[in-house]
Design a protein around this motif. Structure first.
Motif, PDB file in Angstrom:
ATOM      1  N   HIS A  93      39.479  36.282  44.772  1.00 34.17           N
ATOM      2  CA  HIS A  93      39.865  37.659  44.437  1.00 34.17           C
ATOM      3  C   HIS A  93      38.627  38.554  44.307  1.00 34.17           C
ATOM      4  O   HIS A  93      38.662  39.727  44.648  1.00 34.17           O
ATOM      5  N   ASP A 122      43.789  34.933  38.356  1.00 35.93           N
ATOM      6  CA  ASP A 122      42.912  35.340  39.467  1.00 35.93           C
ATOM      7  C   ASP A 122      42.085  34.143  39.912  1.00 35.93           C
ATOM      8  O   ASP A 122      41.535  33.415  39.076  1.00 35.93           O
ATOM      9  N   HIS A 173      49.137  39.813  41.959  1.00 33.00           N
ATOM     10  CA  HIS A 173      48.496  40.313  40.731  1.00 33.00           C
ATOM     11  C   HIS A 173      49.460  41.136  39.873  1.00 33.00           C
ATOM     12  O   HIS A 173      49.036  41.800  38.939  1.00 33.00           O
ATOM     13  N   HIS A 179      49.417  36.453  35.600  1.00 35.03           N
ATOM     14  CA  HIS A 179      48.935  35.696  36.755  1.00 35.03           C
ATOM     15  C   HIS A 179      47.497  35.242  36.541  1.00 35.03           C
ATOM     16  O   HIS A 179      46.813  35.713  35.629  1.00 35.03           O
ATOM     17  N   GLU A 221      45.570  37.331  33.564  1.00 35.88           N
ATOM     18  CA  GLU A 221      45.731  38.745  33.187  1.00 35.88           C
ATOM     19  C   GLU A 221      47.182  39.035  32.808  1.00 35.88           C
ATOM     20  O   GLU A 221      48.107  38.379  33.266  1.00 35.88           O
TER      21      GLU A 221
HETATM   22 ZN   LIG Z   1      44.551  39.823  39.029  1.00 34.08          ZN
END
Ligand SMILES: [Zn+2]
Length: 347
Positions: free
Chosen positions: A165, A161, A155, A159, A308
């Motif tokens: 997660h 998710d 993270h 990246h 993100e």
């Molecule tokens: Zn993340």
């Protein structure tokens, strides 16, 4: 094919911004009609015969080369086909990813990553051991090779998710998928940018906010669009304030997107939810645990992925581009790094 020009420019002034412009200009000695007639068949021999039958003076080898290059272009830009003797293809790629770089803050304290650089000189002993009798002076510039060892979580950096997660169980009792199990075709789709830079730090975006922004940009969401939100955090990237900046997207808004068929979203903030600091203040005031990670936890209801720490969203139009953000395949992982880009095909 008589000529092929390809220009490729890379501007990387800040070392974390890459803008690639590729221009292909093609001039075919084959007639556009002949190409059009054979495009769907991918049959170079037949193309050759037709050229010979129509008494084209193009040498056979050149026809074969034209066919090979043409097939190559079909693989790269299948929507762009020549309709005249000269056709210009323009593909512009905007980097939406952050550079992994030591000492440039992009995570809160405790979440940092590091890159250890091994120089061309550092690795000379490795080669000397591998090739008995070899000396550094035998190697060009006395150098072996460079390499880097990176210590980071899935993270850190830009990246994706995966639903794993958010929880080990979906609301329906099934196991959410890891990043290695996500369908790749989720990650190369038309992109839509929502401009939420005016929203204050810590604000939690609602479905109504999204509907209002979609109305402003005159866009109707389609299934599998990749929706990215441009927040005020982008302007703080590289400072210690980045992780505490920008708005977040709440459960209601996340599910609103999922109900429209969206399966990949993204943000240029540190995370999809509002920054910890503001959620902690609200939790301390109201004691309501449902607000903690409410956007992420919506992925327990409907599996979705989020990108993100995107960058440069402010350079995107509201729509009219594709986003490619394939995640690195890590077995049973909660996320994977991505080199996210926006792609513009321009005639
Ligand atoms: Zn993340």
């Amino acid at each position: 094919m008589s000529q092929r020009r390809c220009e490729r420019r890379v501007h990387d002034g800040e070392r974390n911004h890459s803008f690639i412009k590729m221009r292909r200009s093609l001039s075919f000695s084959l007639s556009a009609e002949a190409i059009r007639m054979h495009i769907g068949r991918f049959d170079i021999k037949r193309l050759t015969r037709r050229q010979q039958a129509c008494d084209c003076r193009t040498p056979k080898l050149e026809v074969h080369l034209a066919g090979a290059v043409f097939l190559f272009l079909c693989r790269l830009t299948p929507a762009t086909i020549c309709d005249s003797n000269e056709r210009i293809f323009m593909r512009r790629i905007l980097d939406l990813s952050m550079t992994l770089q030591n000492d440039v803050p992009s995570d809160p304290p405790g979440y940092e990553y590091s890159i250890a650089y091994t120089s061309h000189q550092d690795t000379v002993p490795t080669l000397e051991r591998r090739y008995p009798g070899l000396q550094a002076s035998d190697l060009p510039n006395g150098e072996a090779f460079a390499l880097e060892t990176v210590n980071l979580s899935t993270h850190n950096g830009t990246h994706v998710d995966s639903p794993w997660h958010y929880s080990s169980l979906l609301e329906d009792g099934t196991k959410p998928r890891g990043i290695d199990e996500m369908p790749l075709d989720w990650f190369f789709r038309p992109g839509v940018k929502l401009d939420f830079r005016h929203l204050p730090d810590g604000y939690v975006v609602t479905a109504e906010d999204i509907e209002r922004e979609l109305a402003r940009i005159d866009y109707s969401l389609r299934p599998f669009d990749i929706v990215v939100v441009n927040t005020s955090a982008a302007a703080k990237f590289g400072t210690e304030h980045y992780a505490e900046s920008g708005c977040g997207v709440g459960r209601e808004a996340t599910l609103f997107l999922c109900e429209k068929g969206v399966r990949v979203v993204g943000t240029d903030a540190w995370g999809w939810d509002a920054p910890y600091k503001y959620v902690a203040e609200r939790y301390a005031r109201d004691g309501d645990p449902s607000i903690i990670w409410e956007g992420h936890k919506a992925g327990r209801t409907v599996e979705y992925c989020q990108i993100e720490k995107l960058r440069y969203l402010e350079q995107l139009p509201s729509h009219g581009f594709q986003i490619a953000a394939f995640p690195v395949k890590i077995f049973a992982a909660s996320g994977g790094w991505t080199r996210a880009v926006a792609i513009f095909d321009e005639p």
